[in-house]
Write an enzyme that holds these catalytic residues in place. Structure first.
Site, PDB file in Angstrom:
ATOM      1  N   ASP A   1       0.969  -1.094  -0.024  1.00  0.00           N
ATOM      2  CA  ASP A   1       0.159   0.004  -0.058  1.00  0.00           C
ATOM      3  C   ASP A   1       0.858   1.259   0.022  1.00  0.00           C
ATOM      4  O   ASP A   1       1.962   1.224   0.596  1.00  0.00           O
ATOM      5  CB  ASP A   1      -0.907   0.073   1.188  1.00  0.00           C
ATOM      6  CG  ASP A   1      -1.627  -1.211   1.368  1.00  0.00           C
ATOM      7  OD1 ASP A   1      -2.130  -1.588   0.487  1.00  0.00           O
ATOM      8  OD2 ASP A   1      -1.938  -1.463   2.596  1.00  0.00           O
TER       9      ASP A   1
HETATM   10  N1  URA Z   1      -1.006  -6.067   4.102  1.00  0.00           N
HETATM   11  C1  URA Z   1      -1.497  -4.743   3.958  1.00  0.00           C
HETATM   12  O1  URA Z   1      -2.265  -4.451   4.753  1.00  0.00           O
HETATM   13  N2  URA Z   1      -0.834  -3.662   3.427  1.00  0.00           N
HETATM   14  C2  URA Z   1       0.337  -3.735   2.781  1.00  0.00           C
HETATM   15  O2  URA Z   1       0.894  -3.149   2.013  1.00  0.00           O
HETATM   16  C3  URA Z   1       0.843  -5.237   2.565  1.00  0.00           C
HETATM   17  C4  URA Z   1       0.188  -6.122   3.428  1.00  0.00           C
END
Ligand code: URA
Length: 260
Positions: free
Chosen positions: A123
């Site tokens: 993310d």
């Molecule tokens: N899980 C998440 O919630 N976000 C990420 O960026 C990677 C794994």
């Protein structure tokens, strides 16, 4: 070993198959010497290909297929593909182009002359280990749920998770897109308003770690990926990029083949 041909219309090669390249280029890419110096080594009769001394310029070799030796010592073939790890800072989108003009991970990758792409995604607000490569087969293998390579995250969460909450993560929780597989979860540090949890999952659903932790009552404040299978981010500074060693690439392949 292939002799140079007048045209490039050779037999078709699969796009991922090693392509013949000039011996001096091979030696330079393998880190033996500069191209010029490699030409000198060849001219001096110090280079053998498949047991035969080569002194003519223009001979081609196929990396990983032809056996090249310099002064009787075999040369480890240069990697066909490029494998990079990035310590992704917060605020960068895991993409190579963003129509909204946000900062993208591609902005952090030096020009290597290769078209690398991210293996999976983090993310925008997640930091840490992101792999990039131009090896499509490798990327698919690592991303495929069937191969279950574990990914470890350090999460700063709201509150202080109880052993019961951690056990729910270990057992697997039911999210809007179905039950998760069991995770590993441990409390690393418990503070007043927030705590640190280390969690390892083997899936890669959208915002999975954030959703899992929220589900057990501990929304994520910050999320950082520390490891992918045997590969650890280590002390790579934030925003920095480094090439994986051949051993690291091999260890990731083995982990994927073994199912983590
Ligand atoms: N899980 C998440 O919630 N976000 C990420 O960026 C990677 C794994």
């Amino acid at each position: 070993m292939t002799r140079p041909r007048p045209t490039t219309s050779e037999e078709p090669l699969a796009s991922d198959a090693p392509k013949p390249e000039r011996l001096q280029k091979f030696l330079a890419r393998a880190g033996v010497a500069s191209r010029r110096r490699a030409e000198e080594l060849i001219a001096a009769g110090r280079v053998r290909v498949n047991g035969e001394t080569v002194t003519a310029m223009g001979v081609k070799v196929v990396p990983g297929v032809d056996v090249v030796e310099v002064d009787g010592v075999s040369v480890v073939p240069p990697q066909l593909h490029l494998y990079l790890m990035l310590n992704k800072p917060a605020g960068y989108v895991t993409t190579l182009k963003d129509p909204l003009g946000r900062p993208i991970v591609a902005d952090l990758i030096p020009d290597t002359g290769r078209r690398v792409f991210p293996v999976g995604r983090l993310d925008a607000d997640t930091t840490g280990l992101l792999l990039l490569t131009d090896d499509g087969e490798f990327a698919q293998m690592l991303m495929h749920p069937r191969f279950h390579v574990p990914k470890t995250y350090l999460a700063r969460v709201e509150g202080r998770p109880t052993e019961r909450a951690l056990q729910r993560l270990r057992d697997g929780v039911v999210l809007s897109d179905g039950p998760t597989q069991p995770a590993q979860a441990e409390l690393v540090d418990a503070g007043i308003g927030s705590s640190l949890v280390r969690i390892t999952i083997r899936e890669g659903r959208k915002r999975q770690v954030r959703r899992m932790l929220k589900h057990v009552g501990h929304p994520v404040i910050e999320l950082h990926r520390e490891r992918i299978g045997p590969l650890a981010l280590g002390d790579l500074p934030e925003g920095a990029v480094r090439e994986l060693t051949p051993e690291e690439v091999a260890a990731l392949r083995t982990a994927a083949e073994r199912g983590g």
